[in-house]
Design a protein around this motif. Structure first.
Motif, PDB file in Angstrom:
ATOM      1  N   VAL A  50      27.759   6.215   2.313  1.00 40.68           N
ATOM      2  CA  VAL A  50      29.100   5.981   1.771  1.00 40.68           C
ATOM      3  C   VAL A  50      30.027   5.713   2.951  1.00 40.68           C
ATOM      4  O   VAL A  50      29.970   6.405   3.963  1.00 40.68           O
ATOM      5  CB  VAL A  50      29.585   7.219   0.987  1.00 40.68           C
ATOM      6  CG1 VAL A  50      31.023   7.042   0.521  1.00 40.68           C
ATOM      7  CG2 VAL A  50      28.662   7.479  -0.208  1.00 40.68           C
ATOM      8  N   ASP A  51      30.867   4.707   2.825  1.00 39.61           N
ATOM      9  CA  ASP A  51      31.779   4.363   3.915  1.00 39.61           C
ATOM     10  C   ASP A  51      33.128   5.051   3.751  1.00 39.61           C
ATOM     11  O   ASP A  51      33.684   5.087   2.650  1.00 39.61           O
ATOM     12  CB  ASP A  51      32.013   2.836   3.955  1.00 39.61           C
ATOM     13  CG  ASP A  51      30.840   2.097   4.572  1.00 39.61           C
ATOM     14  OD1 ASP A  51      30.386   2.512   5.649  1.00 39.61           O
ATOM     15  OD2 ASP A  51      30.374   1.116   3.966  1.00 39.61           O
ATOM     16  N   GLY A  52      33.639   5.582   4.861  1.00 34.03           N
ATOM     17  CA  GLY A  52      35.023   6.032   4.886  1.00 34.03           C
ATOM     18  C   GLY A  52      35.217   7.534   4.896  1.00 34.03           C
ATOM     19  O   GLY A  52      34.704   8.238   4.016  1.00 34.03           O
ATOM     20  N   PHE A  53      35.968   8.027   5.879  1.00 31.86           N
ATOM     21  CA  PHE A  53      36.305   9.449   5.996  1.00 31.86           C
ATOM     22  C   PHE A  53      36.927   9.964   4.707  1.00 31.86           C
ATOM     23  O   PHE A  53      36.650  11.094   4.269  1.00 31.86           O
ATOM     24  CB  PHE A  53      37.269   9.634   7.175  1.00 31.86           C
ATOM     25  CG  PHE A  53      37.688  11.044   7.433  1.00 31.86           C
ATOM     26  CD1 PHE A  53      36.830  11.943   8.058  1.00 31.86           C
ATOM     27  CD2 PHE A  53      38.961  11.496   7.069  1.00 31.86           C
ATOM     28  CE1 PHE A  53      37.219  13.258   8.308  1.00 31.86           C
ATOM     29  CE2 PHE A  53      39.358  12.801   7.313  1.00 31.86           C
ATOM     30  CZ  PHE A  53      38.481  13.678   7.932  1.00 31.86           C
ATOM     31  N   GLU A  54      37.753   9.137   4.075  1.00 32.79           N
ATOM     32  CA  GLU A  54      38.460   9.569   2.868  1.00 32.79           C
ATOM     33  C   GLU A  54      37.534   9.803   1.681  1.00 32.79           C
ATOM     34  O   GLU A  54      37.916  10.422   0.684  1.00 32.79           O
ATOM     35  CB  GLU A  54      39.531   8.536   2.489  1.00 32.79           C
ATOM     36  CG  GLU A  54      39.003   7.193   1.980  1.00 32.79           C
ATOM     37  CD  GLU A  54      38.529   6.231   3.073  1.00 32.79           C
ATOM     38  OE1 GLU A  54      38.150   5.103   2.727  1.00 32.79           O
ATOM     39  OE2 GLU A  54      38.545   6.608   4.264  1.00 32.79           O
ATOM     40  N   ASN A  55      36.280   9.336   1.795  1.00 32.41           N
ATOM     41  CA  ASN A  55      35.336   9.461   0.677  1.00 32.41           C
ATOM     42  C   ASN A  55      34.340  10.610   0.851  1.00 32.41           C
ATOM     43  O   ASN A  55      33.421  10.761   0.028  1.00 32.41           O
ATOM     44  CB  ASN A  55      34.568   8.148   0.507  1.00 32.41           C
ATOM     45  CG  ASN A  55      35.476   7.033   0.017  1.00 32.41           C
ATOM     46  OD1 ASN A  55      36.313   7.252  -0.846  1.00 32.41           O
ATOM     47  ND2 ASN A  55      35.343   5.847   0.595  1.00 32.41           N
ATOM     48  N   ILE A  56      34.517  11.442   1.875  1.00 38.70           N
ATOM     49  CA  ILE A  56      33.588  12.555   2.091  1.00 38.70           C
ATOM     50  C   ILE A  56      33.558  13.511   0.891  1.00 38.70           C
ATOM     51  O   ILE A  56      32.474  13.839   0.392  1.00 38.70           O
ATOM     52  CB  ILE A  56      33.914  13.311   3.401  1.00 38.70           C
ATOM     53  CG1 ILE A  56      33.649  12.413   4.615  1.00 38.70           C
ATOM     54  CG2 ILE A  56      33.074  14.582   3.506  1.00 38.70           C
ATOM     55  CD1 ILE A  56      34.097  13.015   5.939  1.00 38.70           C
ATOM     56  N   PRO A  57      34.702  13.998   0.372  1.00 36.77           N
ATOM     57  CA  PRO A  57      34.630  14.926  -0.765  1.00 36.77           C
ATOM     58  C   PRO A  57      33.934  14.324  -1.993  1.00 36.77           C
ATOM     59  O   PRO A  57      33.117  14.994  -2.639  1.00 36.77           O
ATOM     60  CB  PRO A  57      36.106  15.235  -1.066  1.00 36.77           C
ATOM     61  CG  PRO A  57      36.794  15.038   0.246  1.00 36.77           C
ATOM     62  CD  PRO A  57      36.099  13.860   0.865  1.00 36.77           C
ATOM     63  N   GLN A  58      34.229  13.068  -2.313  1.00 31.73           N
ATOM     64  CA  GLN A  58      33.593  12.446  -3.481  1.00 31.73           C
ATOM     65  C   GLN A  58      32.086  12.299  -3.274  1.00 31.73           C
ATOM     66  O   GLN A  58      31.302  12.507  -4.204  1.00 31.73           O
ATOM     67  CB  GLN A  58      34.217  11.079  -3.769  1.00 31.73           C
ATOM     68  CG  GLN A  58      33.699  10.433  -5.057  1.00 31.73           C
ATOM     69  CD  GLN A  58      34.008  11.255  -6.292  1.00 31.73           C
ATOM     70  OE1 GLN A  58      35.167  11.562  -6.576  1.00 31.73           O
ATOM     71  NE2 GLN A  58      32.968  11.647  -7.044  1.00 31.73           N
ATOM     72  N   ALA A  59      31.669  11.950  -2.062  1.00 31.72           N
ATOM     73  CA  ALA A  59      30.236  11.851  -1.773  1.00 31.72           C
ATOM     74  C   ALA A  59      29.548  13.197  -1.999  1.00 31.72           C
ATOM     75  O   ALA A  59      28.452  13.261  -2.552  1.00 31.72           O
ATOM     76  CB  ALA A  59      30.021  11.375  -0.335  1.00 31.72           C
ATOM     77  N   PHE A  60      30.213  14.282  -1.584  1.00 31.80           N
ATOM     78  CA  PHE A  60      29.672  15.620  -1.819  1.00 31.80           C
ATOM     79  C   PHE A  60      29.550  15.902  -3.314  1.00 31.80           C
ATOM     80  O   PHE A  60      28.508  16.363  -3.792  1.00 31.80           O
ATOM     81  CB  PHE A  60      30.567  16.665  -1.137  1.00 31.80           C
ATOM     82  CG  PHE A  60      30.240  18.079  -1.528  1.00 31.80           C
ATOM     83  CD1 PHE A  60      29.064  18.677  -1.120  1.00 31.80           C
ATOM     84  CD2 PHE A  60      31.121  18.809  -2.320  1.00 31.80           C
ATOM     85  CE1 PHE A  60      28.758  19.984  -1.491  1.00 31.80           C
ATOM     86  CE2 PHE A  60      30.828  20.104  -2.698  1.00 31.80           C
ATOM     87  CZ  PHE A  60      29.646  20.691  -2.281  1.00 31.80           C
TER      88      PHE A  60
END
Length: 331
Positions: A305-315
């Motif tokens: 997944v690309d992007g620091f802002e997407n870390i919580p959603q990836a989790f």
């Protein structure tokens, strides 16, 4: 710019995006012996859910309003530490930050020429070590035996199945979609695989896929699937308890089959573990995994997944099975 992710609330049940908070933190000036790191890849893992609860466990819980941490590959941008040079890539447990300062303690240099950087969070990192140690130390596989792997299309499961194939076992995986079932057989060499989402009788399906019974069960999920495996275990079976993602978000104690009669009747072993039990064997395990990877005996898949802002959603996506193999976020 918001460069840090905090745990805002302790989740009740399944975590929500509102349990995370993005904030801006100043990166301190480097002192002697320190290094400045820029995050390149972040690992998101099911076990992080346990650290979000204030409950006794094998690892300290996260603090509310403090940064979350996980496995990260970062690059050294500036160094006042003689052990690290500018440009080095390192791996270790670090905060969910774009940039941070570290003393270098518990960080390991990684070689981008040996494998892609993200592999050091997966097949050549905790994922590979978890699969290797759990299977070899507890599962003790023997050629000709049958192993069942639950959560087989996940990061650990795909590696467990391949190591078992290298060691001469019949390998049966359990996953949540026909696409994942096909992937296990075509890309990872599983002998058979079962889609639990369209199988009415899991006990029967496991029996059909394992005509000689189950000698080793590598359990990543717990719950009903693991109950169904119990009805198919052989004498002296070994059950490796690695994870229980099916019950991590439960708010009440799940009802489950009593395991004791099965263990007694079959003289079977059931043992849980955490990877840190085997730290003294990490070096030899990574060497073996690296050798198999080099020889083309191990394959791996990632969901990037690309992007620091997407870390919580990836989790969060881990809990709905949106990942194939290791889930990592690229910055």
């Amino acid at each position: 710019m918001k460069n840090t992710i905090l745990l805002k609330n302790r989740p009740v049940g399944t975590p929500q995006l509102t349990d995370f908070e993005f904030t801006e933190e100043q990166v301190p000036e480097l002192k002697e012996g320190e290094i400045l790191l820029e995050t390149k890849y972040v690992s998101v893992d099911p076990y992080l859910r346990g650290r979000m609860s204030d409950a006794e466990s094998y690892i300290e819980p996260f603090e509310v309003n403090k940064p979350i941490e996980s496995g990260i590959v970062a690059q050294v941008m500036e160094s006042k530490n003689s052990d690290f040079s500018k440009g080095d890539f390192v791996s270790g447990v670090l905060d969910w930050k774009i940039r941070q300062v570290s003393t270098g303690k518990d960080l390991h240099k990684v070689d981008p020429d040996m494998a892609p950087l993200s592999a050091y969070l997966g097949i050549l990192g905790m994922t590979g070590l978890t699969a290797y140690m759990g299977l070899t130390e507890i599962g003790k596989p023997k050629k000709g035996e049958t192993i069942v792997v639950s959560g087989a299309a996940g990061a650990v499961g795909t590696v467990v199945g391949q190591i078992a194939k290298i060691q001469g076992l019949r390998v049966v995986g359990i996953a949540g979609s026909d696409e994942k079932v096909d992937m296990l057989k075509s890309e990872f060499g599983f002998d058979d695989a079962i889609n639990y989402n369209n199988t009415e009788d899991m006990t029967k399906a496991i029996a059909e896929a394992c005509p000689n019974g189950v000698d080793v069960y590598f359990d990543n999920v717990g719950g009903d699937i693991s109950d169904a495996v119990l009805f198919n275990i052989n004498q002296f079976a070994r059950m490796v308890i690695c994870g229980a993602i099916s019950v991590y978000n439960e708010t009440s104690l799940p009802k489950s089959v009593s395991v004791q009669p099965f263990l007694i009747k079959k003289s079977a072993l059931m043992q849980g573990f955490i990877i840190f039990n085997y730290m003294e064997k990490f070096r030899e395990a990574i060497q073996q995994l690296g050798q198999w990877l080099k020889e083309g005996k191990l394959n791996y898949t990632e969901t990037i997944v690309d992007g620091f802002e997407n870390i919580p959603q990836a989790f969060l996506d881990l809990f709905s099975g949106k990942n194939k193999g290791k889930m990592v976020v690229k910055l």
